[in-house]
Motif scaffolding. Structure first.
Motif, short mmCIF file in Angstrom:
data_model
loop_
_atom_site.label_atom_id
_atom_site.label_comp_id
_atom_site.label_asym_id
_atom_site.label_seq_id
_atom_site.Cartn_x
_atom_site.Cartn_y
_atom_site.Cartn_z
N ALA A 16 91.64 104.69 138.00
CA ALA A 16 90.77 105.74 137.68
C ALA A 16 90.31 106.53 138.88
N ASN A 46 83.08 106.02 129.19
CA ASN A 46 83.58 105.52 130.36
C ASN A 46 83.08 104.29 130.58
N SER A 47 81.97 103.71 130.35
CA SER A 47 81.39 102.43 130.66
C SER A 47 81.90 101.30 129.65
N ASP A 54 90.51 96.57 134.77
CA ASP A 54 91.92 97.05 134.51
C ASP A 54 92.82 96.17 135.34
N LYS A 76 83.86 98.59 138.81
CA LYS A 76 83.94 97.63 137.63
C LYS A 76 85.13 97.87 136.93
N ARG A 77 85.56 99.25 136.71
CA ARG A 77 86.77 99.60 135.78
C ARG A 77 88.04 98.95 136.51
N ASP A 78 87.98 99.24 137.79
CA ASP A 78 89.25 98.75 138.66
C ASP A 78 89.31 97.27 138.41
N ARG A 84 90.13 106.37 124.76
CA ARG A 84 89.01 106.90 124.88
C ARG A 84 88.54 107.15 123.20
N ASN A 102 80.61 101.80 138.63
CA ASN A 102 81.27 101.88 137.25
C ASN A 102 82.79 102.00 137.65
N ARG A 150 97.44 103.77 132.52
CA ARG A 150 97.95 102.49 133.21
C ARG A 150 99.19 101.77 133.07
N SER A 158 87.07 100.38 129.14
CA SER A 158 87.95 99.28 129.60
C SER A 158 88.07 98.03 128.72
N GLU A 159 86.75 97.75 128.23
CA GLU A 159 86.51 96.56 127.45
C GLU A 159 87.36 96.73 126.19
#
Ligand code: DC
Length: 228
Positions: A13, A95-96, A183, A178-180, A40, A175, A129, A99-100
Protein backbone atom coordinates in the motif's frame (compact mmCIF):
# COMPACT_ATOMS: atom_id res chain seq x y z
CA UNK A 1 -10.06 -13.66 -30.43
CA UNK A 2 -6.35 -12.82 -30.04
CA UNK A 3 -4.66 -13.13 -26.67
CA UNK A 4 -4.72 -9.84 -24.79
CA UNK A 5 -1.65 -8.09 -23.37
CA UNK A 6 -1.60 -7.98 -19.57
CA UNK A 7 0.71 -5.66 -17.63
CA UNK A 8 0.48 -6.31 -13.90
CA UNK A 9 1.79 -3.97 -11.21
CA UNK A 10 2.05 -5.07 -7.62
CA UNK A 11 3.51 -3.82 -4.35
CA UNK A 12 2.56 -2.69 -0.84
CA UNK A 13 0.00 0.00 0.00
CA UNK A 14 1.23 3.48 -0.87
CA UNK A 15 3.95 2.27 -3.24
CA UNK A 16 2.41 4.32 -6.03
CA UNK A 17 0.79 1.46 -7.93
CA UNK A 18 -2.51 3.15 -8.74
CA UNK A 19 -1.02 6.45 -9.80
CA UNK A 20 1.42 4.93 -12.26
CA UNK A 21 -0.93 2.18 -13.46
CA UNK A 22 -3.50 4.83 -14.43
CA UNK A 23 -0.97 6.96 -16.30
CA UNK A 24 0.55 3.98 -18.09
CA UNK A 25 -2.85 2.59 -19.13
CA UNK A 26 -3.69 5.98 -20.68
CA UNK A 27 -0.38 6.21 -22.50
CA UNK A 28 -0.74 2.73 -23.95
CA UNK A 29 -4.50 2.93 -24.54
CA UNK A 30 -5.05 -0.13 -22.35
CA UNK A 31 -7.85 -0.63 -19.86
CA UNK A 32 -6.99 0.12 -16.21
CA UNK A 33 -8.18 -2.58 -13.85
CA UNK A 34 -7.99 -1.46 -10.20
CA UNK A 35 -8.49 -4.71 -8.29
CA UNK A 36 -8.18 -2.99 -4.89
CA UNK A 37 -11.29 -0.93 -5.72
CA UNK A 38 -13.26 -4.17 -5.89
CA UNK A 39 -12.11 -5.28 -2.42
CA UNK A 40 -12.89 -1.81 -1.16
CA UNK A 41 -16.42 -1.95 -2.61
CA UNK A 42 -17.18 -5.16 -0.70
CA UNK A 43 -15.71 -3.65 2.48
CA UNK A 44 -17.80 -0.51 2.06
CA UNK A 45 -20.91 -2.67 1.63
CA UNK A 46 -20.06 -4.60 4.82
CA UNK A 47 -19.54 -1.40 6.83
CA UNK A 48 -22.74 0.17 5.53
CA UNK A 49 -24.73 -2.94 6.38
CA UNK A 50 -23.05 -3.40 9.76
CA UNK A 51 -21.77 -6.86 8.98
CA UNK A 52 -18.08 -5.98 8.72
CA UNK A 53 -17.15 -7.98 11.83
CA UNK A 54 -19.25 -10.99 10.84
CA UNK A 55 -17.32 -13.19 8.40
CA UNK A 56 -20.27 -15.52 7.79
CA UNK A 57 -22.55 -12.67 6.82
CA UNK A 58 -19.89 -11.25 4.47
CA UNK A 59 -19.51 -14.70 2.86
CA UNK A 60 -23.27 -14.79 2.28
CA UNK A 61 -23.37 -11.23 1.00
CA UNK A 62 -20.57 -11.64 -1.53
CA UNK A 63 -22.67 -14.15 -3.45
CA UNK A 64 -25.40 -11.54 -3.94
CA UNK A 65 -23.46 -8.29 -4.29
CA UNK A 66 -23.19 -6.94 -7.81
CA UNK A 67 -20.03 -4.99 -8.66
CA UNK A 68 -19.70 -3.28 -12.01
CA UNK A 69 -16.67 -1.35 -13.13
CA UNK A 70 -17.26 1.42 -15.66
CA UNK A 71 -14.13 2.57 -17.36
CA UNK A 72 -14.58 6.21 -18.34
CA UNK A 73 -11.82 8.51 -19.53
CA UNK A 74 -9.15 7.10 -17.26
CA UNK A 75 -11.37 6.78 -14.17
CA UNK A 76 -12.73 3.48 -12.95
CA UNK A 77 -16.23 4.13 -11.60
CA UNK A 78 -17.17 1.46 -9.09
CA UNK A 79 -20.85 0.57 -9.13
CA UNK A 80 -22.13 -1.45 -6.19
CA UNK A 81 -25.63 -2.83 -6.57
CA UNK A 82 -26.33 -0.14 -9.17
CA UNK A 83 -25.08 2.71 -6.94
CA UNK A 84 -21.90 4.64 -7.77
CA UNK A 85 -19.62 4.29 -4.71
CA UNK A 86 -16.39 5.49 -6.36
CA UNK A 87 -15.95 8.35 -3.91
CA UNK A 88 -16.94 6.36 -0.84
CA UNK A 89 -14.43 3.52 -0.97
CA UNK A 90 -11.28 5.44 -0.06
CA UNK A 91 -12.09 6.69 3.43
CA UNK A 92 -9.92 5.88 6.48
CA UNK A 93 -12.78 3.67 7.71
CA UNK A 94 -12.69 1.49 4.60
CA UNK A 95 -8.87 1.52 4.73
CA UNK A 96 -8.85 0.19 8.25
CA UNK A 97 -11.16 -2.75 7.44
CA UNK A 98 -10.30 -3.71 3.87
CA UNK A 99 -7.39 -6.04 4.71
CA UNK A 100 -9.59 -8.08 7.04
CA UNK A 101 -12.34 -8.41 4.45
CA UNK A 102 -9.92 -9.33 1.69
CA UNK A 103 -8.53 -12.36 3.54
CA UNK A 104 -11.92 -14.08 3.30
CA UNK A 105 -11.46 -16.88 0.71
CA UNK A 106 -15.00 -16.59 -0.68
CA UNK A 107 -14.46 -12.87 -1.31
CA UNK A 108 -11.18 -13.51 -3.13
CA UNK A 109 -12.57 -16.36 -5.18
CA UNK A 110 -15.42 -14.29 -6.53
CA UNK A 111 -13.33 -11.20 -7.29
CA UNK A 112 -10.47 -13.15 -8.92
CA UNK A 113 -13.04 -14.83 -11.18
CA UNK A 114 -14.34 -11.42 -12.28
CA UNK A 115 -10.83 -10.05 -12.85
CA UNK A 116 -9.74 -12.99 -15.02
CA UNK A 117 -12.87 -12.56 -17.09
CA UNK A 118 -12.08 -8.87 -17.75
CA UNK A 119 -8.56 -9.90 -18.87
CA UNK A 120 -9.94 -12.27 -21.50
CA UNK A 121 -11.37 -9.45 -23.60
CA UNK A 122 -9.20 -6.41 -22.82
CA UNK A 123 -5.56 -5.34 -23.00
CA UNK A 124 -4.96 -4.42 -19.39
CA UNK A 125 -2.81 -2.51 -17.00
CA UNK A 126 -3.81 -3.97 -13.68
CA UNK A 127 -2.59 -3.55 -10.15
CA UNK A 128 -3.10 -5.19 -6.81
CA UNK A 129 -1.74 -7.63 -4.30
CA UNK A 130 -2.06 -10.87 -6.19
CA UNK A 131 -2.30 -9.74 -9.78
CA UNK A 132 1.19 -10.96 -10.69
CA UNK A 133 0.90 -14.25 -8.84
CA UNK A 134 -2.69 -15.49 -8.73
CA UNK A 135 -4.93 -13.50 -11.06
CA UNK A 136 -2.56 -13.18 -14.02
CA UNK A 137 0.39 -15.51 -13.40
CA UNK A 138 1.09 -15.41 -17.15
CA UNK A 139 1.04 -11.60 -17.42
CA UNK A 140 3.28 -10.30 -20.21
CA UNK A 141 5.10 -7.85 -17.91
CA UNK A 142 5.16 -7.88 -14.10
CA UNK A 143 6.38 -4.93 -12.06
CA UNK A 144 6.81 -4.93 -8.27
CA UNK A 145 7.00 -1.43 -6.77
CA UNK A 146 8.42 -0.74 -3.33
CA UNK A 147 9.11 2.38 -1.22
CA UNK A 148 10.15 2.98 2.36
CA UNK A 149 7.38 2.96 4.99
CA UNK A 150 7.96 6.65 5.76
CA UNK A 151 7.69 7.65 2.12
CA UNK A 152 4.55 5.54 1.64
CA UNK A 153 2.96 7.06 4.77
CA UNK A 154 3.75 10.56 3.48
CA UNK A 155 2.10 9.80 0.12
CA UNK A 156 -1.04 8.37 1.72
CA UNK A 157 -1.25 11.26 4.19
CA UNK A 158 -1.07 13.74 1.31
CA UNK A 159 -3.97 11.97 -0.39
CA UNK A 160 -6.02 12.18 2.83
CA UNK A 161 -5.23 15.89 3.19
CA UNK A 162 -6.37 16.51 -0.38
CA UNK A 163 -9.67 14.85 0.45
CA UNK A 164 -9.89 16.70 3.80
CA UNK A 165 -9.95 13.42 5.75
CA UNK A 166 -9.09 13.86 9.43
CA UNK A 167 -6.15 11.59 10.26
CA UNK A 168 -2.60 12.28 11.46
CA UNK A 169 0.60 11.27 9.64
CA UNK A 170 1.45 9.04 12.59
CA UNK A 171 -1.88 7.19 12.39
CA UNK A 172 -1.56 6.90 8.62
CA UNK A 173 1.81 5.20 9.13
CA UNK A 174 0.43 2.89 11.83
CA UNK A 175 -2.46 1.94 9.57
CA UNK A 176 -0.07 1.14 6.70
CA UNK A 177 2.13 -0.99 8.96
CA UNK A 178 -0.91 -2.91 10.12
CA UNK A 179 -2.03 -3.47 6.53
CA UNK A 180 1.48 -4.52 5.43
CA UNK A 181 1.47 -7.05 8.19
CA UNK A 182 -1.95 -8.53 7.39
CA UNK A 183 -1.37 -8.42 3.63
CA UNK A 184 2.05 -10.14 3.84
CA UNK A 185 1.13 -12.80 6.34
CA UNK A 186 -2.24 -13.95 5.17
CA UNK A 187 -2.48 -17.56 4.00
CA UNK A 188 -4.31 -16.93 0.73
CA UNK A 189 -2.58 -14.74 -1.85
CA UNK A 190 -0.18 -12.92 0.47
CA UNK A 191 1.61 -9.84 -0.82
CA UNK A 192 4.72 -11.27 -2.44
CA UNK A 193 6.94 -10.48 -5.37
CA UNK A 194 6.56 -12.92 -8.26
CA UNK A 195 9.88 -14.55 -9.24
CA UNK A 196 9.72 -13.03 -12.70
CA UNK A 197 8.63 -9.53 -11.59
CA UNK A 198 10.87 -6.50 -12.14
CA UNK A 199 11.39 -4.76 -8.77
CA UNK A 200 11.58 -0.96 -8.66
CA UNK A 201 12.26 1.07 -5.49
CA UNK A 202 10.30 4.31 -5.90
CA UNK A 203 11.31 6.01 -2.62
CA UNK A 204 13.37 8.67 -4.36
CA UNK A 205 11.60 8.79 -7.71
CA UNK A 206 9.11 11.38 -8.94
CA UNK A 207 5.95 10.09 -10.63
CA UNK A 208 7.36 11.04 -14.03
CA UNK A 209 10.60 9.20 -13.37
CA UNK A 210 8.69 6.18 -12.15
CA UNK A 211 6.39 6.13 -15.20
CA UNK A 212 9.29 6.53 -17.63
CA UNK A 213 11.26 3.76 -15.99
CA UNK A 214 8.31 1.39 -16.13
CA UNK A 215 7.56 2.27 -19.77
CA UNK A 216 11.19 1.53 -20.61
CA UNK A 217 10.92 -1.88 -18.95
CA UNK A 218 7.68 -2.58 -20.80
CA UNK A 219 9.10 -1.68 -24.21
CA UNK A 220 12.25 -3.71 -23.51
CA UNK A 221 10.10 -6.74 -22.77
CA UNK A 222 7.37 -6.33 -25.36
CA UNK A 223 9.00 -4.26 -28.00
CA UNK A 224 6.12 -1.73 -28.04
CA UNK A 225 6.30 2.03 -27.68
CA UNK A 226 3.81 4.40 -26.04
CA UNK A 227 1.85 6.87 -28.07
CA UNK A 228 2.01 10.17 -26.09
O1 DC B 1 -4.57 -1.12 -3.59
P1 DC B 1 -5.58 -0.70 -2.51
O2 DC B 1 -4.96 0.05 -1.37
O3 DC B 1 -6.76 0.00 -3.08
O4 DC B 1 -6.09 -2.09 -1.90
C1 DC B 1 -6.97 -2.15 -0.82
C2 DC B 1 -6.87 -3.47 -0.09
O5 DC B 1 -7.45 -4.51 -0.89
C3 DC B 1 -5.48 -3.95 0.29
O6 DC B 1 -5.22 -3.66 1.65
C4 DC B 1 -5.52 -5.44 0.11
C5 DC B 1 -6.71 -5.71 -0.75
N1 DC B 1 -6.39 -6.20 -2.08
C6 DC B 1 -6.23 -7.55 -2.23
O7 DC B 1 -6.31 -8.29 -1.25
N2 DC B 1 -5.98 -8.07 -3.47
C7 DC B 1 -5.88 -7.27 -4.55
N3 DC B 1 -5.65 -7.77 -5.76
C8 DC B 1 -6.04 -5.86 -4.40
C9 DC B 1 -6.27 -5.36 -3.14
Amino acid sequence: MSKKIILAIDGPAGSGKSTVAKIISEKLGFLYLDTGAMYRAITYYAIENQIVDDVNKIKEAVKKIKIDLNFESGVTRVILNNKDVTDKIRTPEVNSKVSEVSVIPEVRKELVRMQKEIGLTNNLVTEGRDTTTVVFPDADVKIFLTASIDERAKRRYKEFLERAEKISLEDTKKNLEKRDNIDSNRVISPLQKADDAIEIDTTNLSIDEEVNLILEKISEKLNISHCN
